[in-house]
Scaffold this active site. Structure first.
Site, mmCIF file in Angstrom:
data_model
loop_
_atom_site.group_PDB
_atom_site.id
_atom_site.type_symbol
_atom_site.label_atom_id
_atom_site.label_comp_id
_atom_site.label_asym_id
_atom_site.label_seq_id
_atom_site.Cartn_x
_atom_site.Cartn_y
_atom_site.Cartn_z
ATOM 1 N N TRP A 22 0.712 -0.998 -0.086
ATOM 2 C CA TRP A 22 0.229 0.073 0.292
ATOM 3 C C TRP A 22 0.920 1.339 -0.223
ATOM 4 C CZ3 TRP A 22 -1.090 2.357 4.268
ATOM 5 C CH2 TRP A 22 -0.310 2.700 5.801
ATOM 6 N N ASP A 23 2.304 1.528 0.433
ATOM 7 C CA ASP A 23 3.120 2.138 0.570
ATOM 8 C C ASP A 23 2.619 2.638 -0.391
ATOM 9 O OD1 ASP A 23 3.400 0.021 2.842
ATOM 10 O OD2 ASP A 23 5.745 0.593 2.360
ATOM 11 N N GLU A 39 -0.256 -3.575 12.676
ATOM 12 C CA GLU A 39 -0.094 -4.767 13.001
ATOM 13 C C GLU A 39 -0.123 -5.115 14.299
ATOM 14 O OE1 GLU A 39 2.208 -5.417 10.150
ATOM 15 O OE2 GLU A 39 0.824 -5.358 7.911
#
Lengths: 772, 772
Positions: free
Chosen positions: A358-359, A498
């Site tokens: 996603w970065d 996370e």
């Protein structure tokens, strides 16, 4: 004496001024792997770690990663493959190796020239018999001929005549995770080891799973001071997976000989017969010569810098760090290939398998969207091309639409495994791909951002809307309706943080899902009205039911979002966890876990790896009032350990937005210097792509206060740190080049290209760019 | 504390007493290559240099040479090939390599156990994190299962629990001349890299020129202190030309785990399908277990020593050196294969290509003829099998009969090239094969010696006579008649002393040629009379004309031989060369070139590399009176620099024969200690086979005064050095084992086997062996 002046005139002629040079001023084997990453060269096609070409170095991870060359074999995911090492050029004096770790070394200096995109070095070598040799070299990966690399090594025997033996090597014994026996995998199978033609080395390999061929070749010669080839006894030798060409040369005391090596790489992705293409590229290089090739490269590199450079007057260290970050981003980005992403370690290391996370969307995209929109479009298209795989992925997980994989390689399949083996050999059930869904929203978000910034209608109508619709469909199906409260929820989900896995109604995920649903419905409605034929084509293509967009809006409206003002809970139940604030920091200013929470399991305490609410505010700040942003930044900052390198940059920008400028600068330093200072201790694994890119965002979007207004107007609200006299940067904005110059008091915007001046807003006032 | 006592009980149980142990008491990387040769193990089938199996060592030449596996490829001669390295067993503690050159090493001790034929070592390893591990290992090449090798490594973590990662490796990336880029050649092409079965590694290669396949495999497991396998995470990994099996194991602090590796090699010369044969051998090893395999090996080794051992009471250093020399000779000799020779560096190094030279015949043969006549016969047959190639070689050089090549590999073609490349890259015209012919006489000489010693009538009638006749034919055709003096000459020839090349009428060559012609004629006449059917068969086979043997005698009678008494000239014109006597010696007692001759070219001065006349007297002493022998020894000794390792041993024996006992002992030391003391500086290249064997000859034939009388009687004329109390050795003599015991005053000879006692002569008196 300046860094540059420490080199001989022949190298000075190639080098930029010191402000562009990152230096390694002494050779320390323990630091070698970090410098292999730092000084890694990449030219948008491939990346080559800065190994010492002479070899005989103990700690080294020679690697050349080529965009799009992935393989799985025995690994637990498809990995960006280490392809044959074309950089090796071993040198001996009568069998005795000449390298930084053979013999005694003095006067060592190696620099990465950020401006010209090359690595130069020099040292004085004394061998076991007391023979002293001056060694100088320069290496570059051509920006003008992206399949090609150039290397020159100059040798000057200082106290005796010399007989140098040289091995030009292309080495296909390379593996991934070379120094990690448990994970080491060889991804390429050797097909051919042969002479390139009458002279030179050629290695052809192919990936083991999908037979993608990779051709790697080189041609080496030795020139005397007049440029005349003087190598003798040239002999090609196949050593199993190593192609080697031996040659030797005599040099008189004080005479300088120059070893010149040209290398090239082609893969099956390039659409040409490998060996002929490669031989031709090398023949062209030889024909035009080293100097011409360097000039062509430097010109291309200069053209990139004329757009990419960000000038910070008054902050030298940050200036160099920023250029260092941008240099590596530019190296990893493909300007021509829209079927490759950018991995978490760029083309500079194999950690994370070269996968897009996603970065790439949220951290890297903005820099490219604003400065190199063609790269932004390539990155968006990379996702678009993998839409079918994302659809299959959604189906596999019983969802609809398209669910992008947590880790994406070339096929778009989920590369994040359910089970991994830990470094200690234990099996680990990895839930990330199962629970961490926000990447799908990130793909939609960045596609919309790209469109909003560029107004690239072609992309939008061909790819963007489809991406948006399919991601919205995913979220619509992912929501779970709970009759008890009459609302939709996202249960069993993990946000960027996370350490709390899985949770219900993660604020970040829910807000992004909401944004995705609403935005998709909005843009589809707009399209339906303005471009009915485009809408019709899309409807047909993805079998969009008429009521779907309405249903997305309906579900979004009933999606549980928690508070919209005041303190926002990271997920349902977060506020009930064992609480405590960070009160201590280590010597690197990194926060320490509160003593009181040391024995509480991660899941059960408030302490975060990275702050999801802050990240959410960073992306969707316009939906929240300033006080809410300040309150949440303050609250979560006290509970965040920044154990992800993504975290500090976001905190920098949110610090600026919430008025915490001093703290913001500390976060900027942590982000900007992550690899120059190796402050995460893992620079040896590659360059932190997201940190590098969020550093640009911090400077330009944060301190420069740049963004797009709701009305689509480019806007600025600069807040320069006191020490910055001036901040200058450029954009390629809708077909124009904009040159932005911000001082403590002023902002000016010069426009190159375009007939009408671009309008923008500065601190609330609409202005027009100055046409140059 | 004795060497043996420094090992743990588990290794003490495997080791002989100190008198049998050669020790490396500290680890010095600069000495590693010499120890790789010294501690090389060989079992008559293959030889494996004593590399540290853990790897990560900078100066190392891992090598496994297998008898009869030759290849040329890009080399300028067929070379004994380096075959895949089965010994590697890399060990890591959480990625950090554990080896003698990784981390800190203490309490290092490695021994070669000459008696039991194994290498054992121990050291204390401290890694970068301060974790200490006791490392112990033992390695052997089985004498009982000559295709197999065994390795055990014990690891004991001393100050923490440990997680060890282990890589069992079979590495086919090996080349010859690994650290010599100009000459490095890869002789084997990889065909298969695969799992041996469910577990284990298998590599199949083949020689590049002639497709001779070589299979190399291994199986590794890890045992706890109860002998239970405890390895985890076993995973086979192909790394190009490297087969690797990964496994890991946990060990508690203080617990010892044992890594056990069994390896095996089969080649296309073994007449079995490689992989099944290899898998079965390893399965047998695993089934019977390490201890049983060691026991079987040690018993075989003991049986060899019961015949080979020479005991020297009163001279410990020489005792150990002698055993060291014999140990390596036994390792290189094949007891079963009569198509392989013994190379100049045994199976211990690749220098000289693993070729047989004249040394094999004249230096090695006698030891085997007396002690292991089956090896003597194998060596003689090796030459016999290559007789056709020798015939072709003679034809090519316009001669008749059989001319054996100066360098002989597997095909019998001349392997000594006309042109070589020197280490400095220049081309060198090599005249050795063109002019140096005496090897053909050596083959004949040693065949006759073998027959005289063994009375092996079968060999003699099937192979010996044919060898003798064809070599005589060569010499007959090689002689040139000169009408001017009515004599035959051998012009343009080089003797063992290669510093005078070529010359006319080299005394050594002429005398040996004479001997060859006369001896052949004599034995053929004897055969014709006694065994007419054998003679008829031979005549027919080699188309021997009736008059040929008479013609040989006639030519021999007219062959120019120079003086038979008094000073013998090394070749015609030698006495006219610039003369000078050696008067200075270096710190190693090596003679120095007289200052007065320093500027005179080699060819034009009297100084010798080795003394041909002394060598001639050594072989044909019975043809000369004692005073002539003394005179010539004395004269030539003063002019010999002993730049060949063949020279000192011959001077030892001739010193004894001419009464120069004290000087003789110095020569013995130089010969016996050549590799233990590395006194030629090239032990790293392998073991000096001829030196090792002439050491036995010096002790037994020299000091023991043993030989065969003209009447064929075994005879002794002992002359022990004062310091030797007792000299004991054994022979396998014509079906009996003879045990010889010599003191300063007495000689006794015990006989085992046979019904009639063997007669022998001691100092002129005929006696009979004592039946035991």
């Amino acid at each position: 004496m300046s860094l540059r002046e420490q080199f001989s005139p022949r190298l000075q002629a190639l080098l930029a001024r010191d402000e562009w040079l990152v230096a390694e001023e002494e050779y320390d084997p323990a630091q070698n792997l970090a410098y292999e990453s730092r000084f890694c060269l990449a030219n948008g096609y491939m990346g080559s770690r800065a190994v010492h070409e002479e070899g005989f170095v103990k700690n080294t991870l020679p690697a050349c990663y080529v965009h799009g060359v992935f393989d799985r074999s025995e690994a637990f995911q498809r990995e960006l493959c280490n392809t044959p090492d074309w950089a090796k050029l071993k040198i001996y004096q009568e069998r005795e190796p000449l390298s930084p770790e053979s013999g005694r070394i003095a006067e060592y200096l190696r620099v990465l020239d950020l401006k010209n995109g090359l690595v130069a070095k020099r040292y004085l070598h004394t061998d076991s018999r007391g023979r002293r040799t001056r060694v100088e070299s320069v290496k570059l990966l051509s920006r003008a001929m992206p399949h090609c690399a150039l290397l020159r090594v100059w040798l000057t025997p200082l106290n005796a005549d010399a007989l140098f033996e040289i091995e030009d090597i292309v080495d296909a014994t390379v593996t991934n995770f070379m120094d990690f026996p448990r994970f080491r995998v060889k991804h390429l199978q050797v097909e051919k080891i042969e002479c390139l033609g009458a002279e030179g080395c050629y290695v052809e390999t192919k990936t083991r799973d999908r037979d993608l061929p990779v051709g790697t070749g080189s041609f080496t010669r030795v020139l005397n001071e007049k440029g005349v080839p003087v190598q003798r006894n040239r002999a090609f030798r196949p050593y199993g997976e190593i192609a080697c060409e031996f040659m030797d040369v005599r040099a008189e005391q004080g005479e300088t000989i120059c070893i010149e090596k040209f290398s090239a790489v082609y893969t099956g992705r390039d659409g040409k017969p490998l060996k002929p293409a490669l031989a031709q590229a090398l023949a062209e290089l030889s024909h035009h010569g080293f100097e011409a090739a360097v000039q062509a490269h430097v010109e291309k590199q200069a053209a990139l810098w004329s757009l990419a450079d960000v000038q910070l007057t008054g902050d030298e260290k940050m200036q160099k760090a920023l250029r260092f970050d941008l240099f590596h981003l530019l190296g990893a980005a493909s300007f021509t290939d829209d079927r490759v992403g950018i991995g978490a370690k760029l083309l500079h290391g194999e950690e994370y398998g070269g996968h897009s996370f996603w970065d790439t969307e949220l951290f890297l995209h903005p820099f490219f969207d604003y400065v190199f929109p063609q790269v932004g479009r390539n990155l968006a298209n990379y996702r678009y091309h993998l839409l079918d795989a994302a659809r299959r992925n959604a189906r596999r997980n019983s969802h609809q639409g398209a669910q992008f994989p947590w880790e994406s390689a070339d096929t778009g399949e989920e590369e994040c495994p359910q089970w991994t083996i830990e470094p200690d050999g234990s099996c680990y059930r990895c839930h990330v791909a199962e629970y961490e869904h926000h990447v799908t929203a990130a793909v939609a978000y960045s596609a919309v951002q790209y469109y909003r910034i560029t107004q690239d209608q072609d992309f939008w109508e061909r790819q963007g809307l489809e991406l948006l619709a399919e991601t919205a469909r995913f979220w619509a199906s992912r929501l779970q309706y709970d009759a008890a409260d009459g609302a939709y929820h996202i249960r069993q989900v993990t946000g960027p943080d996370e350490w709390h896995e899985p949770v219900d109604d993660n604020a970040y995920t829910n807000r992004l899902a909401h944004w995705n649903l609403v935005t998709a419905a909005g843009y589809l409605a707009e399209c339906r009205a303005a471009r009915p034929e485009v809408y019709a084509r899309l409807r047909q293509k993805i079998r969009l039911k008429a009521e779907e967009p309405e249903e997305w809006k309906r579900r979004a409206a009933s999606l549980y979002l928690g508070a919209s003002q005041g303190l926002i809970e990271q997920f349902q139940g977060y506020f009930a966890l064992a609480d405590g604030e960070i009160t201590q920091w280590d010597q690197n200013k990194m926060p320490l876990l509160p003593e009181t929470l040391r024995l509480v399991p991660k899941q059960q305490r408030c302490i975060l790896k990275q702050a999801d609410v802050v990240m959410m505010l960073f992306l969707l700040g316009q939906e929240f009032d300033p006080e809410t942003q300040r309150l949440n930044f303050d609250y979560y900052e006290k509970r965040t350990l920044h154990r992800s390198s993504l975290s500090p940059g976001v905190h920098c920008i949110m610090g600026i937005r919430t008025g915490e400028s001093a703290r913001a600068y500390e976060y900027l330093e942590r982000s900007a210097y992550v690899d120059l200072d190796d402050n995460q201790g893992n620079t040896r694994e590659g360059i932190h792509a997201a940190s590098a890119a969020i550093t640009w965002q911090s400077v330009v979007l944060g301190y420069g206060g740049m963004g797009l207004g709701k009305d689509g107007l480019l806007e600025f609200a600069p807040q320069l740190p006191d020490r910055w006299e001036k901040l200058q940067f450029s954009l390629q904005y809708r077909g124009r080049v904009l040159r932005v110059c911000i001082t403590q008091n002023e902002l000016s915007l010069m426009q190159e290209g375009g007939v009408t001046p671009v309008a923008y807003r500065c601190n609330g006032t609409v202005r027009q760019a100055i046409l140059s």
